[in-house]
Design an enzyme around this catalytic site. Structure first.
Site, PDB file in Angstrom:
ATOM      1  N   SER A  46     -60.684  20.910  -9.113  1.00  0.00           N
ATOM      2  CA  SER A  46     -60.906  22.228  -9.709  1.00  0.00           C
ATOM      3  C   SER A  46     -61.917  23.024  -8.879  1.00  0.00           C
ATOM      4  O   SER A  46     -61.829  23.076  -7.660  1.00  0.00           O
ATOM      5  CB  SER A  46     -61.351  22.069 -11.160  1.00  0.00           C
ATOM      6  OG  SER A  46     -61.155  23.251 -11.878  1.00  0.00           O
ATOM      7  N   ASP A  99     -54.078  22.724 -12.045  1.00  0.00           N
ATOM      8  CA  ASP A  99     -55.459  22.257 -11.937  1.00  0.00           C
ATOM      9  C   ASP A  99     -55.531  20.728 -11.987  1.00  0.00           C
ATOM     10  O   ASP A  99     -54.990  20.089 -12.887  1.00  0.00           O
ATOM     11  CB  ASP A  99     -56.272  22.850 -13.093  1.00  0.00           C
ATOM     12  CG  ASP A  99     -57.765  22.684 -12.919  1.00  0.00           C
ATOM     13  OD1 ASP A  99     -58.206  21.589 -12.557  1.00  0.00           O
ATOM     14  OD2 ASP A  99     -58.496  23.669 -13.150  1.00  0.00           O
TER      15      ASP A  99
END
Length: 368
Positions: free
Chosen positions: A27, A221
């Site tokens: 991330s 993600d």
């Protein structure tokens, strides 16, 4: 990003940063890790770049790309065609219900979507990141910095998807050459936070068991699969099928999240689903952290430290007198916007202070 910067500062000041062999990032942390492992110059220059990025944020550069490059019109066109395709498939699905059940399977090909999201808000962000990384590919990662593994989530294969200098892919798909994969592809895929950013779609040629095949990969993600980025570092991974397997005796786990707090009762469907997902993330993180303790107790890990943004301050032994408290940095939003300098300073300083405190409290250094 600011918290991870503070963690790296502390490791450097304690003389441990040069001992780090591998960085696994997920991330927003992948932006920091990729810059550290690719940007030319010494640490001070890298630090200045990170602060400039945080001060500028990603929203304004993305708006500039949207309105001044071809990426903007492409994103609008792709979005329009995608929704038209979905409407067509929905109408077709309703129309097929008029046919007898026995006939419907033979008409199933009418429900197969041939559209591909070739531009979106996510590719706009990728363009911003590509400018930041100056078009570098994974093969351009520095040899004098730790091995970098960037974790994304492959939602087609329901597995982690790894980007590294020596190969890209997963145990389910095989390995693709990293030479043509840009760092911005890896970072964008890892940071494409669901609900805010669409998935990133890539087409790659994978080699698995000597068989080569071109496959479409749909990535989101990395935190969806592995919120702490520890999946590539577990000692029990099978080298026969796993990518980037290594043996690690000590881990530094920088966790830039907030502590769990009571919230108001969710009323609408969206808020209920968000609460469910947040609970699942929290449970997954707790299980991952428990595994760290279990591995240390079993002697597999010699030690680990876990600087955690939302840590309870009363759990820190001998905190510095100017400790930036958890309350001072609580609930700062992750929204890609520019950060004020005082916020950058507070959050990064807390990361630095907690990392140093954990090193002093938990890190058992071996004698020479």
């Amino acid at each position: 990003m600011a918290f991870h910067l503070g963690c790296l500062r502390a490791l450097r000041s304690e003389g441990l940063l040069d001992e780090v062999s591998t960085i696994s990032a997920v991330s927003g942390g992948s932006v920091v890790a990729a810059l550290y492992c690719s940007y030319p110059g010494e640490f001070d220059k890298f630090e200045r770049v990170i602060i400039e990025v945080l001060t500028r944020g990603f929203v304004r550069p993305a708006i500039k790309v949207l309105f001044t490059t071809a990426e903007g019109p492409k994103a609008v066109a792709s979005c329009t065609l995608t929704w038209l395709n979905r409407l067509t498939l929905g109408s077709t699905r309703l129309a097929l219900k008029a046919f007898p059940r026995a006939v419907r399977p033979s008409l199933g090909f009418l429900l197969e979507s041939r559209s591909r999201r070739w531009a979106s808000r996510t590719t706009v962000l990728r363009r911003v990141l590509d400018d930041l990384f100056e078009g570098r590919t994974l093969s351009d990662l520095r040899e004098d910095r730790p091995n970098l593994i960037i974790v994304a989530c492959d939602i087609m294969a329901s597995s982690a998807f790894y980007f590294a200098k020596d190969g890209v892919g997963s145990w389910r798909r095989g390995v693709a050459d990293a030479g043509s994969v840009r760092i911005s592809d890896a970072v964008t895929a890892s940071a494409a936070y669901p609900a805010f950013l669409p998935t990133l779609e890539l087409s790659m040629i994978f080699n698995k068991n000597g068989q080569r095949s071109r496959q479409q990969v749909v990535l989101t993600d990395g935190g969806v699969y592995d919120n702490l980025g520890l999946a590539p570092l577990w000692s029990d991974r099978d080298p026969a099928i796993s990518l980037h397997v290594g043996k690690y005796e000590r881990l530094v786990v920088s966790r830039a999240g907030y502590s769990i707090a009571m919230s108001s009762a969710p009323t609408f469907w969206g808020s209920r689903m968000y609460a469910v997902m947040d609970t699942m993330f929290s449970r997954s993180q707790n299980a991952t952290m428990q595994r760290l303790y279990d591995l240390q107790k079993g002697g597999v890990l010699k030690g680990f430290i876990l600087p955690y943004l939302g840590q309870a301050d009363d759990r820190i032994l001998n905190p510095p007198p100017d400790l930036v408290s958890a309350d001072e940095v609580a609930n700062y939003p992750t929204n890609f916007s520019a950060m004020a300098p005082d916020w950058i300073e507070k959050i990064s300083k807390r990361g630095e202070q907690l990392t140093r405190a954990h090193i002093a409290q938990h890190w058992k250094r071996e004698s020479p």
